[in-house]
Design a protein around this motif. Structure first.
Motif, PDB file in Angstrom:
ATOM      1  N   ARG A 204     -13.815  14.828  -1.116  1.00 48.70           N
ATOM      2  CA  ARG A 204     -13.967  14.877  -2.582  1.00 48.70           C
ATOM      3  C   ARG A 204     -12.935  13.974  -3.272  1.00 48.70           C
ATOM      4  NH1 ARG A 204     -14.390  20.526  -1.339  1.00 48.70           N
ATOM      5  NH2 ARG A 204     -16.567  21.225  -1.450  1.00 48.70           N
ATOM      6  N   GLY A 205     -11.725  13.985  -2.758  1.00 47.74           N
ATOM      7  CA  GLY A 205     -10.699  13.112  -3.326  1.00 47.74           C
ATOM      8  C   GLY A 205     -11.035  11.649  -3.126  1.00 47.74           C
TER       9      GLY A 205
ATOM     10  N   ASN B 223      -9.420  11.399  -6.618  1.00 49.87           N
ATOM     11  CA  ASN B 223      -8.125  10.696  -6.569  1.00 49.87           C
ATOM     12  C   ASN B 223      -8.051   9.644  -7.666  1.00 49.87           C
ATOM     13  OD1 ASN B 223      -7.496  12.193  -4.288  1.00 49.87           O
ATOM     14  ND2 ASN B 223      -8.041  10.566  -2.855  1.00 49.87           N
ATOM     15  N   PHE B 224      -9.124   8.888  -7.812  1.00 53.31           N
ATOM     16  CA  PHE B 224      -9.166   7.876  -8.867  1.00 53.31           C
ATOM     17  C   PHE B 224      -9.044   8.521 -10.245  1.00 53.31           C
ATOM     18  CE2 PHE B 224     -11.673   5.840 -12.158  1.00 53.31           C
ATOM     19  CZ  PHE B 224     -11.096   4.588 -12.219  1.00 53.31           C
ATOM     20  N   LEU B 225      -9.813   9.575 -10.491  1.00 53.24           N
ATOM     21  CA  LEU B 225      -9.820  10.181 -11.825  1.00 53.24           C
ATOM     22  C   LEU B 225      -8.450  10.722 -12.210  1.00 53.24           C
ATOM     23  CD1 LEU B 225     -13.222  12.075 -12.121  1.00 53.24           C
ATOM     24  CD2 LEU B 225     -12.518   9.969 -13.257  1.00 53.24           C
ATOM     25  N   ARG B 226      -7.727  11.284 -11.239  1.00 52.86           N
ATOM     26  CA  ARG B 226      -6.388  11.808 -11.525  1.00 52.86           C
ATOM     27  C   ARG B 226      -5.473  10.676 -12.009  1.00 52.86           C
ATOM     28  NH1 ARG B 226      -5.164  12.840  -6.809  1.00 52.86           N
ATOM     29  NH2 ARG B 226      -3.719  11.106  -6.485  1.00 52.86           N
ATOM     30  N   VAL B 227      -5.501   9.554 -11.308  1.00 52.13           N
ATOM     31  CA  VAL B 227      -4.646   8.431 -11.685  1.00 52.13           C
ATOM     32  C   VAL B 227      -5.144   7.772 -12.965  1.00 52.13           C
ATOM     33  CG1 VAL B 227      -3.721   6.198 -10.912  1.00 52.13           C
ATOM     34  CG2 VAL B 227      -4.039   8.053  -9.252  1.00 52.13           C
ATOM     35  N   PHE B 228      -6.444   7.700 -13.134  1.00 46.85           N
ATOM     36  CA  PHE B 228      -7.024   7.145 -14.352  1.00 46.85           C
ATOM     37  C   PHE B 228      -6.582   7.930 -15.575  1.00 46.85           C
ATOM     38  CE2 PHE B 228     -10.721   6.712 -17.316  1.00 46.85           C
ATOM     39  CZ  PHE B 228     -10.680   5.347 -17.493  1.00 46.85           C
TER      40      PHE B 228
ATOM     41  N   ILE C  29       0.835  -1.206   0.000  1.00 46.90           N
ATOM     42  CA  ILE C  29       0.000   0.000   0.000  1.00 46.90           C
ATOM     43  C   ILE C  29       0.865   1.251   0.000  1.00 46.90           C
ATOM     44  CG2 ILE C  29      -1.778   1.280   1.258  1.00 46.90           C
ATOM     45  CD1 ILE C  29      -2.688  -1.475   2.386  1.00 46.90           C
ATOM     46  N   ARG C  30       1.917   1.234   0.800  1.00 43.65           N
ATOM     47  CA  ARG C  30       2.833   2.379   0.852  1.00 43.65           C
ATOM     48  C   ARG C  30       3.504   2.590  -0.506  1.00 43.65           C
ATOM     49  NH1 ARG C  30       5.709   0.491   4.483  1.00 43.65           N
ATOM     50  NH2 ARG C  30       4.616   1.374   6.294  1.00 43.65           N
ATOM     51  N   THR C  31       3.941   1.506  -1.134  1.00 47.33           N
ATOM     52  CA  THR C  31       4.624   1.597  -2.423  1.00 47.33           C
ATOM     53  C   THR C  31       3.697   2.114  -3.514  1.00 47.33           C
ATOM     54  OG1 THR C  31       6.117  -0.220  -1.816  1.00 47.33           O
ATOM     55  CG2 THR C  31       5.893   0.281  -4.161  1.00 47.33           C
ATOM     56  N   VAL C  32       2.454   1.650  -3.524  1.00 50.24           N
ATOM     57  CA  VAL C  32       1.481   2.130  -4.503  1.00 50.24           C
ATOM     58  C   VAL C  32       1.285   3.638  -4.357  1.00 50.24           C
ATOM     59  CG1 VAL C  32      -0.974   2.080  -5.137  1.00 50.24           C
ATOM     60  CG2 VAL C  32       0.270  -0.067  -4.800  1.00 50.24           C
ATOM     61  N   GLY C  33       1.172   4.117  -3.128  1.00 45.50           N
ATOM     62  CA  GLY C  33       1.014   5.551  -2.913  1.00 45.50           C
ATOM     63  C   GLY C  33       2.237   6.342  -3.324  1.00 45.50           C
ATOM     64  N   GLU C  34       3.409   5.858  -2.940  1.00 45.37           N
ATOM     65  CA  GLU C  34       4.651   6.576  -3.255  1.00 45.37           C
ATOM     66  C   GLU C  34       4.896   6.649  -4.756  1.00 45.37           C
ATOM     67  OE1 GLU C  34       7.553   4.402  -1.057  1.00 45.37           O
ATOM     68  OE2 GLU C  34       7.209   5.512   0.825  1.00 45.37           O
ATOM     69  N   SER C  35       4.377   5.682  -5.495  1.00 44.54           N
ATOM     70  CA  SER C  35       4.591   5.657  -6.946  1.00 44.54           C
ATOM     71  C   SER C  35       3.517   6.438  -7.705  1.00 44.54           C
ATOM     72  CB  SER C  35       4.628   4.208  -7.445  1.00 44.54           C
ATOM     73  OG  SER C  35       3.380   3.570  -7.223  1.00 44.54           O
ATOM     74  N   GLY C  36       2.614   7.088  -6.964  1.00 47.62           N
ATOM     75  CA  GLY C  36       1.580   7.884  -7.609  1.00 47.62           C
ATOM     76  C   GLY C  36       0.332   7.120  -7.964  1.00 47.62           C
ATOM     77  N   GLY C  37       0.151   5.914  -7.415  1.00 45.36           N
ATOM     78  CA  GLY C  37      -0.971   5.067  -7.767  1.00 45.36           C
ATOM     79  C   GLY C  37      -2.216   5.314  -6.945  1.00 45.36           C
ATOM     80  N   TYR C  38      -3.104   4.346  -6.980  1.00 47.65           N
ATOM     81  CA  TYR C  38      -4.420   4.485  -6.359  1.00 47.65           C
ATOM     82  C   TYR C  38      -4.779   3.194  -5.632  1.00 47.65           C
ATOM     83  CZ  TYR C  38      -9.496   4.449  -5.931  1.00 47.65           C
ATOM     84  OH  TYR C  38     -10.778   4.326  -5.443  1.00 47.65           O
ATOM     85  N   PHE C  39      -5.439   3.350  -4.456  1.00 47.39           N
ATOM     86  CA  PHE C  39      -5.862   2.202  -3.643  1.00 47.39           C
ATOM     87  C   PHE C  39      -7.330   2.381  -3.259  1.00 47.39           C
ATOM     88  CE2 PHE C  39      -6.356  -0.321   0.210  1.00 47.39           C
ATOM     89  CZ  PHE C  39      -5.639  -1.472  -0.084  1.00 47.39           C
ATOM     90  N   GLY C  40      -8.210   1.498  -3.778  1.00 49.71           N
ATOM     91  CA  GLY C  40      -9.639   1.558  -3.466  1.00 49.71           C
ATOM     92  C   GLY C  40      -9.987   0.568  -2.375  1.00 49.71           C
TER      93      GLY C  40
END
Length: 375
Positions: A359-360, A365-370, A245-256
């Motif tokens: 709002r994020g 948040n999803f739309l930005r990464v999408f 989870i930390r790595t996904v965030g640090e790499s600019g990703g998204y976690f639902g």
């Protein structure tokens, strides 16, 4: 804080990043068909496909009273919807093509009601037009077979999210319920790179931790976990480790974060508090700008279908086992069906998240990464 949460929900672009398609609305005709299939010993896949076909057919004809109005009440604008799962062979190429044809028929017949979402701008436009947006997605890469060109083929047909694996091992890598878990194969690395090239989101929701970490390393675009939860909060194979989870965030990703009752807790009385614990932990690990909601739940399943679906999930193509506690009759207090989506917004507000953070979490948040993954 009901007034504030309702206002935020109305004013925000809301995305369920792994969802059913709208509210469950089983007509008497559909329930009769379920009874018929159950009496005849029909397979779970036959039952699921019959319900999907009857729903889409009614929507194409404009003859499904209350469906769109019930969806409006949830406040959800866009759903990430899984296609191609059910059929004689789970997750097959044929299932994917069949479902894509059915969905295109709906998009063509009801453009005033529903829109295919290919880019973030499509989601924004659909909301402004009062339509519902649908992102078509795979939850397994077996649809592409051994041919990476099929990634571009499905992209041209509108698929924008591909999960690298479901629970079990495939040609790309290992899923989260495999007995021995390694990372991506070379074919998997090549698939990630091709997805980057054509603009398909790399999803790792059901992937093993090593496969997820490999995907982040191999991908030049941000990677998503569209629907999972924190294993440090609920020790279950479907969860993700803190490191992932930390790595996904640090790499600019998204976690639902999911609302699936038997995933997020082993408490016999699952509540929204249990879901919030996963949201809070994911925010702590990935950062509040990288977390959202992918319910993966909310289905109001008729009793005729519950036992059939529980049986189906243990098939080789789905990879759940008894210890995974899959139960399609389970409920979450405060979120007993997809119609209860407004309660998720209220829970975030009551928990102390700011308006911008809510709002994020609800969709931005999803739309930005999408957009970063598909543009």
């Amino acid at each position: 804080m009901t007034g504030r949460s309702d206002e935020l929900r109305r004013d925000s672009l809301v995305v369920d990043t792994c969802s059913q398609f709208g509210p469950s609305t089983y007509t008497p005709e559909m329930l009769a068909r379920l009874d018929e299939l159950a009496s005849a010993g029909g397979s779970p896949s036959d039952a699921v496909l019959a319900m999907e076909e009857m729903t889409l057919d009614r929507l194409v004809r404009g003859d499904h009273p209350g469906f769109w109005e019930a969806w409006d009440e949830t406040g959800v604008d866009v759903v990430n919807f899984t296609i191609g799962a059910f059929g004689e062979r789970p997750w097959s190429y044929e299932n994917a093509v069949r479902d894509l044809a059915r969905w295109q028929a709906l998009f063509d017949a009801r453009p005033e009601r529903v829109a295919k979402v290919l880019r973030a701008s499509d989601a924004e436009r659909a909301r402004s037009d009062g339509r519902k947006g649908v992102i078509l997605a795979f939850q397994n890469a077996t649809h592409i077979g051994e041919d990476l060109d099929n990634i571009e083929f499905f992209h041209r047909l509108g698929v924008r999210i591909i999960q690298l694996t479901y629970n079990s091992r495939n040609l790309l890598g290992d899923g989260c319920t495999e007995r021995v878990q390694t990372g991506l194969s070379q074919f998997g690395v090549d698939a990630v790179r091709r997805m980057n090239e054509v603009g398909v989101v790399v999803d790792t929701g059901h992937c093993s931790d090593p496969t997820t970490l490999d995907a982040v390393e191999a991908s030049e675009r941000p990677v998503m976990v569209t629907h999972a939860f924190c294993r440090s909060v609920s020790d279950h194979d479907r969860g993700k480790s803190d490191d992932v989870i930390r790595t996904v965030g640090e790499s600019g990703g998204y976690f639902g974060v999911v609302t699936v009752p038997f995933f997020i807790t082993d408490d016999p009385n699952p509540r929204l508090d249990h879901w919030l614990a996963h949201v809070d932990r994911a925010v702590e690990l990935a950062g509040v700008d990288h977390v959202g909601i992918g319910t993966d739940w909310g289905e109001e399943v008729p009793k005729q279908l519950v036992d059939m679906l529980n049986e189906e999930m243990s098939r080789a193509g789905f990879g759940f086992r008894e210890e995974h506690r899959v139960d399609w009759a389970a409920t979450l207090d405060g979120y007993r069906s997809w119609r209860d989506w407004p309660n998720l917004t209220r829970a975030l507000v009551d928990c102390g998240y700011t308006d911008d953070e809510v709002r994020g979490l609800l969709g931005l948040n999803f739309l930005r990464v999408f957009e970063a993954a598909t543009s």
